[in-house]
Design a protein around this motif. Structure first.
Motif, mmCIF file in Angstrom:
data_model
loop_
_atom_site.group_PDB
_atom_site.id
_atom_site.type_symbol
_atom_site.label_atom_id
_atom_site.label_comp_id
_atom_site.label_asym_id
_atom_site.label_seq_id
_atom_site.Cartn_x
_atom_site.Cartn_y
_atom_site.Cartn_z
ATOM 1 N N GLU A 32 16.109 48.669 0.264
ATOM 2 C CA GLU A 32 17.179 47.987 -0.478
ATOM 3 C C GLU A 32 16.882 47.947 -1.969
ATOM 4 O OE1 GLU A 32 19.955 47.115 0.684
ATOM 5 O OE2 GLU A 32 19.730 46.702 2.832
ATOM 6 N N ASP A 33 15.662 47.551 -2.306
ATOM 7 C CA ASP A 33 15.324 47.325 -3.707
ATOM 8 C C ASP A 33 15.070 48.620 -4.470
ATOM 9 O OD1 ASP A 33 14.777 45.448 -5.855
ATOM 10 O OD2 ASP A 33 12.693 46.087 -5.698
ATOM 11 N N VAL A 34 14.655 49.667 -3.775
ATOM 12 C CA VAL A 34 14.372 50.946 -4.439
ATOM 13 C C VAL A 34 15.483 51.948 -4.153
ATOM 14 C CG1 VAL A 34 12.770 52.900 -4.595
ATOM 15 C CG2 VAL A 34 11.887 50.567 -4.424
ATOM 16 N N TRP A 35 15.665 52.316 -2.898
ATOM 17 C CA TRP A 35 16.592 53.402 -2.577
ATOM 18 C C TRP A 35 18.052 53.037 -2.903
ATOM 19 C CZ3 TRP A 35 14.611 54.880 3.012
ATOM 20 C CH2 TRP A 35 13.310 55.375 2.913
ATOM 21 N N TRP A 36 18.530 51.916 -2.367
ATOM 22 C CA TRP A 36 19.937 51.574 -2.549
ATOM 23 C C TRP A 36 20.217 51.114 -3.975
ATOM 24 C CZ3 TRP A 36 24.340 52.921 -0.949
ATOM 25 C CH2 TRP A 36 25.472 52.139 -1.120
ATOM 26 N N ARG A 37 19.341 50.315 -4.559
ATOM 27 C CA ARG A 37 19.564 49.866 -5.931
ATOM 28 C C ARG A 37 19.625 51.040 -6.889
ATOM 29 N NH1 ARG A 37 14.687 47.219 -8.870
ATOM 30 N NH2 ARG A 37 14.216 49.458 -8.898
ATOM 31 N N ASP A 38 18.669 51.970 -6.789
ATOM 32 C CA ASP A 38 18.683 53.147 -7.658
ATOM 33 C C ASP A 38 19.955 53.961 -7.453
ATOM 34 O OD1 ASP A 38 16.206 52.425 -8.589
ATOM 35 O OD2 ASP A 38 15.199 54.288 -8.038
ATOM 36 N N PHE A 39 20.325 54.152 -6.191
ATOM 37 C CA PHE A 39 21.518 54.955 -5.908
ATOM 38 C C PHE A 39 22.755 54.336 -6.551
ATOM 39 C CE2 PHE A 39 25.300 56.089 -3.605
ATOM 40 C CZ PHE A 39 25.186 57.461 -3.475
ATOM 41 N N VAL A 40 22.922 53.040 -6.392
ATOM 42 C CA VAL A 40 24.111 52.375 -6.933
ATOM 43 C C VAL A 40 24.151 52.500 -8.455
ATOM 44 C CG1 VAL A 40 25.186 50.115 -7.285
ATOM 45 C CG2 VAL A 40 24.390 50.779 -5.004
ATOM 46 N N GLU A 41 23.026 52.247 -9.117
ATOM 47 C CA GLU A 41 22.996 52.332 -10.584
ATOM 48 C C GLU A 41 23.291 53.746 -11.065
ATOM 49 O OE1 GLU A 41 19.249 50.851 -11.879
ATOM 50 O OE2 GLU A 41 19.693 48.756 -11.363
ATOM 51 N N ILE A 42 22.700 54.735 -10.420
ATOM 52 C CA ILE A 42 22.913 56.121 -10.833
ATOM 53 C C ILE A 42 24.340 56.556 -10.539
ATOM 54 C CG2 ILE A 42 22.273 58.503 -10.296
ATOM 55 C CD1 ILE A 42 19.384 57.484 -9.951
ATOM 56 N N ALA A 43 24.852 56.213 -9.359
ATOM 57 C CA ALA A 43 26.210 56.601 -9.008
ATOM 58 C C ALA A 43 27.212 56.028 -9.999
ATOM 59 C CB ALA A 43 26.533 56.142 -7.581
ATOM 60 N N ARG A 44 27.052 54.775 -10.370
ATOM 61 C CA ARG A 44 27.990 54.158 -11.312
ATOM 62 C C ARG A 44 27.953 54.866 -12.666
ATOM 63 N NH1 ARG A 44 30.801 49.911 -10.116
ATOM 64 N NH2 ARG A 44 30.415 48.755 -8.183
ATOM 65 N N GLU A 45 26.758 55.239 -13.130
ATOM 66 C CA GLU A 45 26.667 55.939 -14.410
ATOM 67 C C GLU A 45 27.305 57.324 -14.336
ATOM 68 O OE1 GLU A 45 23.324 57.557 -17.591
ATOM 69 O OE2 GLU A 45 22.969 55.684 -16.483
ATOM 70 N N LEU A 46 27.115 58.024 -13.228
ATOM 71 C CA LEU A 46 27.700 59.356 -13.100
ATOM 72 C C LEU A 46 29.226 59.282 -12.998
ATOM 73 C CD1 LEU A 46 25.162 61.047 -10.642
ATOM 74 C CD2 LEU A 46 25.347 61.364 -13.123
ATOM 75 N N ALA A 82 18.119 59.234 -14.983
ATOM 76 C CA ALA A 82 16.875 58.989 -14.250
ATOM 77 C C ALA A 82 16.557 57.508 -14.260
ATOM 78 C CB ALA A 82 15.721 59.778 -14.859
ATOM 79 N N ARG A 83 15.940 57.041 -13.187
ATOM 80 C CA ARG A 83 15.501 55.657 -13.061
ATOM 81 C C ARG A 83 14.089 55.634 -12.482
ATOM 82 N NH1 ARG A 83 19.485 54.984 -15.515
ATOM 83 N NH2 ARG A 83 21.246 53.569 -15.192
ATOM 84 N N PRO A 84 13.144 54.972 -13.128
ATOM 85 C CA PRO A 84 11.800 54.864 -12.537
ATOM 86 C C PRO A 84 11.750 53.767 -11.487
ATOM 87 C CG PRO A 84 11.855 53.718 -14.632
ATOM 88 C CD PRO A 84 13.216 54.339 -14.459
ATOM 89 N N HIS A 85 10.830 53.892 -10.555
ATOM 90 C CA HIS A 85 10.557 52.809 -9.615
ATOM 91 C C HIS A 85 9.105 52.903 -9.164
ATOM 92 C CE1 HIS A 85 12.398 55.921 -6.749
ATOM 93 N NE2 HIS A 85 11.121 55.881 -6.424
ATOM 94 N N ALA A 86 8.657 51.891 -8.472
ATOM 95 C CA ALA A 86 7.246 51.808 -8.080
ATOM 96 C C ALA A 86 7.085 52.083 -6.591
ATOM 97 C CB ALA A 86 6.691 50.426 -8.418
ATOM 98 N N VAL A 87 5.879 52.469 -6.232
ATOM 99 C CA VAL A 87 5.478 52.613 -4.839
ATOM 100 C C VAL A 87 4.603 51.431 -4.465
ATOM 101 C CG1 VAL A 87 4.189 54.012 -3.184
ATOM 102 C CG2 VAL A 87 5.571 55.128 -4.934
ATOM 103 N N SER A 88 4.833 50.866 -3.302
ATOM 104 C CA SER A 88 4.000 49.769 -2.820
ATOM 105 C C SER A 88 2.833 50.334 -2.021
ATOM 106 C CB SER A 88 4.830 48.835 -1.932
ATOM 107 O OG SER A 88 4.012 47.857 -1.323
ATOM 108 N N THR A 89 1.634 49.806 -2.282
ATOM 109 C CA THR A 89 0.429 50.226 -1.536
ATOM 110 C C THR A 89 -0.227 48.975 -0.960
ATOM 111 O OG1 THR A 89 -0.830 50.174 -3.612
ATOM 112 C CG2 THR A 89 0.044 52.295 -2.915
ATOM 113 N N PRO A 90 0.284 48.480 0.172
ATOM 114 C CA PRO A 90 -0.205 47.211 0.718
ATOM 115 C C PRO A 90 -1.624 47.251 1.253
ATOM 116 C CG PRO A 90 1.325 48.247 2.240
ATOM 117 C CD PRO A 90 1.375 49.046 0.983
ATOM 118 N N ALA A 91 -2.158 48.441 1.513
ATOM 119 C CA ALA A 91 -3.529 48.588 2.023
ATOM 120 C C ALA A 91 -3.960 50.020 1.763
ATOM 121 C CB ALA A 91 -3.587 48.258 3.516
ATOM 122 N N PRO A 92 -5.261 50.297 1.777
ATOM 123 C CA PRO A 92 -5.711 51.676 1.584
ATOM 124 C C PRO A 92 -5.064 52.631 2.586
ATOM 125 C CG PRO A 92 -7.575 50.176 1.437
ATOM 126 C CD PRO A 92 -6.408 49.356 1.895
ATOM 127 N N GLY A 93 -4.568 53.750 2.078
ATOM 128 C CA GLY A 93 -3.940 54.731 2.933
ATOM 129 C C GLY A 93 -2.520 54.410 3.348
#
Length: 491
Positions: free
Chosen positions: A46-60, A28-39
């Motif tokens: 790149e920084d969340v989806w692809w980075r997490d995927f690459v790190e997890i794939a390499r470990e698996l 598992a890898r945590p990441h943050a959600v960006s909330t640039p304005a209300p709602g």
């Protein structure tokens, strides 16, 4: 062995399954959600989806220890909107699913344009903040410089599939949440409406989540460590992969997912549109589902624990000693508006009956009971649509400890099954990859416990007042929501 990787709202997970369904490794890898304005809620692809995927794939891959990998499936949050250039480069952060409410004006405009009844008949769901179509229109109006370069509509799963294989493809289930761009009866794009909502945008090819749509390319293999040529399925949205993980496959099967929000997915025998639910294509070819989602559940328990302090284990233990009904408290859990079956982003939370004699245990139990009333409300809507649940399977972090699941069974009067593994969507992904490889996955995650209702109907009167409390207070809630939005805009 089979690889499953899921990109969630606040974290990503991966699992490695042996050919007999045994879990060999999880990550598992945590990441943050960006909330640039209300709602507004966004992810950087790149920084969340692809980075997490690459790190997890390499470990698996490392955990596989050189053993052969036979297939990969991915899932992710959705429906969301990631506009990309012709080569798949993201042009802005992804606009997330129903929690992102920026397109309210466009929802109204498109509903007026096509007609609410016709949208429901053709697409299966009303236009709400969950739908992708209004967000595409929002993008064209509010960010024309991005829209002018947009040549791909991607979600978390399809972005990863494209990055791995070069294929521009979307699964039928995810496409059915792109309202009003998908014709649910025909299981194809509604090209006439798409040409109005998103003129000039090439739409992806369609496939079922169990279909192999490509293979890991040489470049993707170098980036991820996955073997070149590994089969990749079309993928899907995370909640539906999670339903697969606990065996929700037959008409009448329903999943109740206890998480930051409460989510329900029920398999039905045919599309059954309902104005208070989402009717979608299912995961397996030709199937359909009804879906419901509350705007909060675990998010409210987190909020309350932050106010009163202590651990969840302590709160659960103390709340267990409080009688049903929380000594006369009633909570509307609309602390972030409400999705199904109200579709009211301006609904607000309420604690009714509060006195000086109430404390943290009563409040905590009342919050759990409030979410249980919301589950019952949604299950009743599913029954009204013609899809009465015959089997409930509970999954998610909120199933731990037993109190919450017991309250839901007591409020609904329905038993809930718990399976051996509650890993979530990544487990369902690996199972989808195995299914695409011709493996029978039906016995891979057996039921190990059943929660039986035990209240004898004590909650029925409370539920009746829960249902009457929202319409009785909605004018006040909407006024307060306006004040909150105004305050958020002040410097």
């Amino acid at each position: 062995m089979y690889v499953g990787i899921d990109i969630g709202t606040s974290g990503s997970k991966g699992v490695l399954l042996a050919a007999d369904g045994a879990v060999r490794h999880r990550v598992a890898r945590p990441h943050a959600v960006s909330t640039p304005a209300p709602g507004r809620f966004e992810h950087d692809a790149e920084d969340v989806w692809w980075r997490d995927f690459v790190e997890i794939a390499r470990e698996l891959v490392q955990a596989a220890g050189g053993e052969r990998l036979n297939g990969l499936a991915v899932s992710g949050i959705g429906p969301c909107l990631l506009p990309c250039a012709e080569d798949g480069t993201p042009l802005r952060p992804a606009i997330l699913y129903g929690v992102d409410t920026r397109a309210t004006v466009e929802i109204s405009e498109l509903t007026d344009l096509f007609g609410g009844d016709e949208i429901l008949r053709r697409g299966g769901s009303p236009l709400t903040s969950q739908a992708v179509g209004p967000k595409l229109r929002w993008l064209a109006v509010n960010e024309p410089h991005v829209w002018a370069r947009t040549r791909m509509l991607l979600m978390a799963s399809s972005f990863l599939v494209h990055r791995l294989t070069g294929r521009y493809v979307l699964d039928h289930h995810s496409a059915s949440q792109c309202s009003p761009l998908y014709d649910l009866g025909r299981r194809e794009w509604a090209l006439d409406w798409a040409s109005v909502v998103a003129p000039g945008l090439p739409l992806p090819s369609l496939a079922w989540p169990t279909e192999v749509v490509g293979h890991v390319s040489k470049a993707a293999s170098r980036a991820t460590g996955l073997p070149e040529g590994l089969p990749v399925t079309a993928g899907t949205i995370d909640a539906w992969a999670e339903a697969v993980s606990v065996g929700v496959r037959e008409p009448g099967d329903a999943m109740v997912m206890y998480g930051t929000t409460m989510f329900l997915v029920q398999v039905v025998d045919q599309p059954r549109p309902h104005p208070g639910l989402w009717t979608t294509s299912g995961v397996f070819p030709g199937t359909s589902t009804l879906a419901a989602g509350m705007a909060t559940s675990g998010a409210v328990t987190d909020w309350l624990r932050g106010l009163v302090g202590g651990s969840f284990a302590d709160l659960v233990a103390r709340a267990s000693d409080v009688s049903a009904g929380s000594r006369g408290l009633l909570v509307l859990p609309y602390f972030a508006g409400e999705r199904t079956p109200l579709f009211d982003p301006s609904a607000r939370g309420m604690i009714a009956g509060l006195t000086l004699s109430h404390g943290a245990p009563e409040l905590y139990r009342a919050v759990l009971e409030g979410t249980a009333y919301g589950v019952r409300h949604n299950l009743e809507a599913m029954t009204a649509a013609g899809g009465a649940a015959r089997r409930l399977v509970a999954v998610g972090g909120g199933t731990q400890g037993g109190l919450w699941t017991q309250i839901v069974s007591d409020v609904t009067g329905l038993p809930q099954q718990l399976t051996r593994e509650t890993i979530g969507a990544s487990l369902g992904d690996a199972m989808l990859a195995a299914s695409a490889d011709g493996i029978d996955i039906s016995g891979w995650n057996p039921v190990v416990q059943t929660v039986q209702p035990a209240s004898g109907g004590v909650y029925d009167d409370f539920y009746a007042h829960y249902r009457s409390l929202y319409p009785a207070t909605s004018d006040t809630a909407h006024f307060l929501a306006q004040q909150q939005h105004r305050a958020a805009r002040e410097p």
